[in-house]
Design a protein around this motif. Structure first.
Motif, PDB file in Angstrom:
ATOM      1  N   THR A 378     -52.575 -52.456  41.317  1.00 35.93           N
ATOM      2  CA  THR A 378     -51.548 -52.700  40.370  1.00 35.93           C
ATOM      3  C   THR A 378     -52.184 -53.534  39.427  1.00 35.93           C
ATOM      4  N   ALA A 379     -51.425 -53.292  38.148  1.00 32.48           N
ATOM      5  CA  ALA A 379     -51.604 -54.151  37.022  1.00 32.48           C
ATOM      6  C   ALA A 379     -50.491 -54.654  36.135  1.00 32.48           C
ATOM      7  N   VAL A 380     -49.906 -56.002  36.449  1.00 34.19           N
ATOM      8  CA  VAL A 380     -48.777 -56.514  35.725  1.00 34.19           C
ATOM      9  C   VAL A 380     -49.155 -57.609  34.641  1.00 34.19           C
ATOM     10  N   PRO A 381     -48.761 -56.893  33.332  1.00 33.34           N
ATOM     11  CA  PRO A 381     -49.093 -57.532  32.196  1.00 33.34           C
ATOM     12  C   PRO A 381     -48.131 -58.921  31.937  1.00 33.34           C
ATOM     13  N   PHE A 382     -48.459 -60.017  31.642  1.00 33.90           N
ATOM     14  CA  PHE A 382     -47.372 -60.977  31.173  1.00 33.90           C
ATOM     15  C   PHE A 382     -47.529 -61.442  29.858  1.00 33.90           C
ATOM     16  N   PRO A 383     -46.599 -61.502  29.126  1.00 37.03           N
ATOM     17  CA  PRO A 383     -46.567 -61.777  27.456  1.00 37.03           C
ATOM     18  C   PRO A 383     -46.911 -63.050  27.266  1.00 37.03           C
ATOM     19  N   ALA A 384     -47.297 -63.513  26.056  1.00 35.22           N
ATOM     20  CA  ALA A 384     -47.338 -65.022  25.682  1.00 35.22           C
ATOM     21  C   ALA A 384     -46.466 -65.877  25.991  1.00 35.22           C
ATOM     22  N   MET A 385     -46.906 -66.868  26.762  1.00 39.60           N
ATOM     23  CA  MET A 385     -45.637 -67.809  27.361  1.00 39.60           C
ATOM     24  C   MET A 385     -46.342 -69.154  27.696  1.00 39.60           C
ATOM     25  N   ASP A 386     -45.609 -70.419  27.679  1.00 34.60           N
ATOM     26  CA  ASP A 386     -46.134 -71.536  28.158  1.00 34.60           C
ATOM     27  C   ASP A 386     -46.760 -71.579  29.553  1.00 34.60           C
ATOM     28  N   LYS A 387     -47.985 -72.234  29.668  1.00 33.63           N
ATOM     29  CA  LYS A 387     -48.989 -72.179  30.713  1.00 33.63           C
ATOM     30  C   LYS A 387     -48.103 -72.282  31.982  1.00 33.63           C
ATOM     31  N   LYS A 388     -47.252 -73.680  32.068  1.00 33.02           N
ATOM     32  CA  LYS A 388     -46.729 -73.948  33.216  1.00 33.02           C
ATOM     33  C   LYS A 388     -45.509 -72.930  33.613  1.00 33.02           C
ATOM     34  N   ALA A 389     -44.813 -72.178  32.506  1.00 34.54           N
ATOM     35  CA  ALA A 389     -43.854 -71.151  33.056  1.00 34.54           C
ATOM     36  C   ALA A 389     -44.714 -69.968  33.553  1.00 34.54           C
ATOM     37  N   LEU A 390     -45.726 -69.717  33.021  1.00 34.78           N
ATOM     38  CA  LEU A 390     -46.709 -68.514  33.432  1.00 34.78           C
ATOM     39  C   LEU A 390     -47.073 -68.698  34.586  1.00 34.78           C
ATOM     40  N   ALA A 391     -47.541 -70.019  35.194  1.00 35.84           N
ATOM     41  CA  ALA A 391     -48.138 -70.153  36.475  1.00 35.84           C
ATOM     42  C   ALA A 391     -47.208 -69.743  37.520  1.00 35.84           C
ATOM     43  N   MET A 392     -45.834 -70.384  37.112  1.00 35.56           N
ATOM     44  CA  MET A 392     -44.643 -70.169  38.292  1.00 35.56           C
ATOM     45  C   MET A 392     -44.394 -68.853  38.277  1.00 35.56           C
ATOM     46  N   LYS A 393     -44.397 -67.907  37.359  1.00 40.84           N
ATOM     47  CA  LYS A 393     -44.221 -66.525  37.446  1.00 40.84           C
ATOM     48  C   LYS A 393     -45.361 -66.005  38.158  1.00 40.84           C
ATOM     49  N   LEU A 394     -46.637 -66.063  37.803  1.00 45.03           N
ATOM     50  CA  LEU A 394     -47.661 -65.506  38.652  1.00 45.03           C
ATOM     51  C   LEU A 394     -47.559 -65.701  40.100  1.00 45.03           C
ATOM     52  N   LEU A 395     -47.275 -67.231  40.523  1.00 50.19           N
ATOM     53  CA  LEU A 395     -47.004 -67.449  41.919  1.00 50.19           C
ATOM     54  C   LEU A 395     -46.043 -66.793  42.676  1.00 50.19           C
ATOM     55  N   GLU A 396     -44.906 -66.639  41.840  1.00 54.02           N
ATOM     56  CA  GLU A 396     -43.816 -66.228  42.440  1.00 54.02           C
ATOM     57  C   GLU A 396     -44.031 -64.479  42.731  1.00 54.02           C
ATOM     58  N   ARG A 397     -44.900 -63.937  41.841  1.00 50.48           N
ATOM     59  CA  ARG A 397     -45.030 -62.455  41.975  1.00 50.48           C
ATOM     60  C   ARG A 397     -45.988 -62.362  43.069  1.00 50.48           C
ATOM     61  N   ILE A 398     -47.033 -63.060  43.181  1.00 54.13           N
ATOM     62  CA  ILE A 398     -48.084 -63.119  44.348  1.00 54.13           C
ATOM     63  C   ILE A 398     -47.531 -63.313  45.679  1.00 54.13           C
ATOM     64  N   PHE A 399     -46.704 -64.252  45.619  1.00 51.76           N
ATOM     65  CA  PHE A 399     -46.551 -64.984  46.936  1.00 51.76           C
ATOM     66  C   PHE A 399     -45.164 -64.442  47.473  1.00 51.76           C
ATOM     67  N   GLY A 400     -44.193 -64.500  46.481  1.00 52.72           N
ATOM     68  CA  GLY A 400     -42.734 -64.269  46.709  1.00 52.72           C
ATOM     69  C   GLY A 400     -42.378 -62.843  46.450  1.00 52.72           C
ATOM     70  N   GLY A 401     -43.201 -61.883  46.021  1.00 54.41           N
ATOM     71  CA  GLY A 401     -42.733 -60.483  45.887  1.00 54.41           C
ATOM     72  C   GLY A 401     -41.969 -60.304  44.576  1.00 54.41           C
ATOM     73  N   ALA A 402     -41.943 -61.168  43.610  1.00 56.42           N
ATOM     74  CA  ALA A 402     -40.701 -60.967  42.604  1.00 56.42           C
ATOM     75  C   ALA A 402     -41.341 -59.827  41.693  1.00 56.42           C
ATOM     76  N   ARG A 403     -40.282 -59.089  41.120  1.00 53.27           N
ATOM     77  CA  ARG A 403     -40.732 -58.171  40.312  1.00 53.27           C
ATOM     78  C   ARG A 403     -40.027 -58.181  38.969  1.00 53.27           C
ATOM     79  N   ASP A 404     -39.352 -59.217  38.844  1.00 51.27           N
ATOM     80  CA  ASP A 404     -38.814 -59.591  37.266  1.00 51.27           C
ATOM     81  C   ASP A 404     -39.558 -60.483  36.776  1.00 51.27           C
ATOM     82  N   ASP A 405     -40.750 -60.013  36.509  1.00 50.25           N
ATOM     83  CA  ASP A 405     -41.756 -61.021  36.203  1.00 50.25           C
ATOM     84  C   ASP A 405     -41.887 -61.407  34.551  1.00 50.25           C
ATOM     85  N   ARG A 406     -41.596 -60.474  33.768  1.00 51.75           N
ATOM     86  CA  ARG A 406     -41.590 -60.679  32.487  1.00 51.75           C
ATOM     87  C   ARG A 406     -40.665 -60.952  31.606  1.00 51.75           C
TER      88      ARG A 406
END
Length: 406
Positions: A378-406
């Motif tokens: 898989t390859a999930v792109p994330f657009p430009a965003m604040d690093k703190k917000a991005l960190a949260m989205k990355l961890l939710e994707r990796i560990f929580g199976g979130a799909r609404d990442d962007r």
């Protein structure tokens, strides 16, 4: 963290009023909507215009000066605030508040406040230690007020001791931590019971006592990942190279300098870890010879022979059993090719790749643009965003199976 938060600063009369101007400025810079009430004595030290400029709001001085006839000002302000800070808080206002006295704009508003009230005392060391002041502070503690303890140092009266108003930067940190905790109450604790190691920042490889080999990493992305992991419930260990950043609340920091230091620190925690997020920009090479004394300038060129440093990710990839191993790839070209190659070579579960030539995602920037690659292709792109917000989205994707990442 303070964006759109409504903070009421009540300023009473002491020489530390000038620090309250700085506090107002820093809160506003952090995104808060700040309003200021000044006691009459406070205006003897600083002109209200200073607070008006820093807050970009009217400054309130007199209970009977109703700027908006549709509301009662002191009640409206008390209802408006998410947080009230009294800074500096004199012995006088502490005594009034402890005994329910409301004889000016500051005290009438404080008695009507329903939000948290923080009190930051500032006074002479002997006044602060007086039994009457201690009794009043104790009563306010019992009533639910929170105190920001004064620091020790040289006081305006010439004494050295406890009584200095806490520095504005530190008060802002405490306010941010308070609202961060409030925001985290609604976060899914997907990492509760897990231990996460995060590496961050550059390493320094010494040439001699005054020179070293390093890189431009600011550590901001790694610190954001550590903050997000802690917010999601993890026991978080941050192994950090030398950076100028505050350790996030709830995170245990282990400070290191060289690549070898970082490897040893990570290995010491690795067996009990559930995940490792290696966001540090570790030096690939170090000087083969480290000089005991400062190298002297000589005529002509000088060569420094380099040798490889330990490959931390590769070492962890070989040793892992149950751990989820996440790497970062900072590239300047062929980002996907190099990231996927690193994912396979180092036995990673995920790799987060970015192009450091992108102005929105380079070293030191406040934002990042990344793609998350997984072992499943898989390859999930994330657009430009604040690093703190991005960190949260990355961890939710990796560990929580979130799909609404962007």
């Amino acid at each position: 963290m303070l964006k759109n938060k409504k903070i009421l600063v009540c300023v009473t009369g002491g020489i530390a009023v000038y620090k309250a101007v700085a506090l107002t400025s820093k809160l506003a810079q952090a995104g808060a909507d700040v309003k200021v009430i000044m006691s009459e004595s406070a205006t003897r030290f600083v002109n209200p215009l200073s607070f008006q400029v820093m807050s970009r709001n009217d400054v309130y001085l007199d209970t009977f000066d109703e700027k908006d006839p549709s509301v009662v000002a002191h009640i409206d302000l008390a209802d408006w605030a998410d947080l009230v800070i009294v800074a500096p808080a004199t012995a006088n206002v502490i005594g009034k508040l402890a005994n329910g006295i409301a004889d000016d704009m500051v005290t009438t508003t404080l008695l009507a406040a329903t939000s948290e009230v923080w009190i930051a005392p500032a006074m002479n060391v002997h006044m602060y230690g007086h039994p009457a002041v201690g009794r009043n502070i104790g009563r306010l503690h019992e009533d639910g007020f929170r105190f920001i303890e004064p620091s020790e140092g040289f006081l305006a009266c010439g004494y050295v001791g406890k009584g200095r108003l806490e520095e504005p930067e530190r008060i802002v940190e405490l306010v941010e931590a308070r609202f961060r905790e409030e925001g985290q109450q609604d976060l899914p604790q997907i990492l509760e019971g897990k231990k996460v190691i995060v590496t961050a920042g550059p390493t320094r490889e010494r040439i001699d006592p005054v020179r070293y080999v390093s890189n431009f990493s600011s550590g901001k992305m790694g610190y954001a990942m550590a903050e997000a992991a802690a917010a999601l419930g993890a026991e978080t260990v941050l192994v950090t190279g030398p950076v100028e950043l505050e350790v996030p609340v709830g995170v245990r920091a282990v400070r290191v300098e060289s690549a070898q230091d970082m490897l040893e620190a990570v290995l010491a925690e690795f067996d009990s870890a559930d995940a490792v997020i290696k966001a540090a920009a570790v030096a690939d090479y170090r000087p083969k010879t480290v000089h005991a004394g400062k190298m002297k300038k000589q005529e002509g060129d000088s060569l420094i022979e380099l040798e490889r440093t330990a490959d931390i990710l590769k070492t962890l990839g070989r040793r892992k059993n149950h751990q989820c191993l996440i790497g970062f790839a900072a590239e300047t070209d062929r980002v996907e090719e190099y990231a996927r190659g690193k994912l396979e070579r180092k036995n990673l579960d995920y790799i987060i790749a970015n192009d450091v030539t992108d102005p929105a995602g380079g070293f030191g920037s406040e934002t990042n643009v990344v793609t998350l690659f997984g072992r499943d292709g898989t390859a999930v792109p994330f657009p430009a965003m604040d690093k703190k917000a991005l960190a949260m989205k990355l961890l939710e994707r990796i560990f929580g199976g979130a799909r609404d990442d962007r």
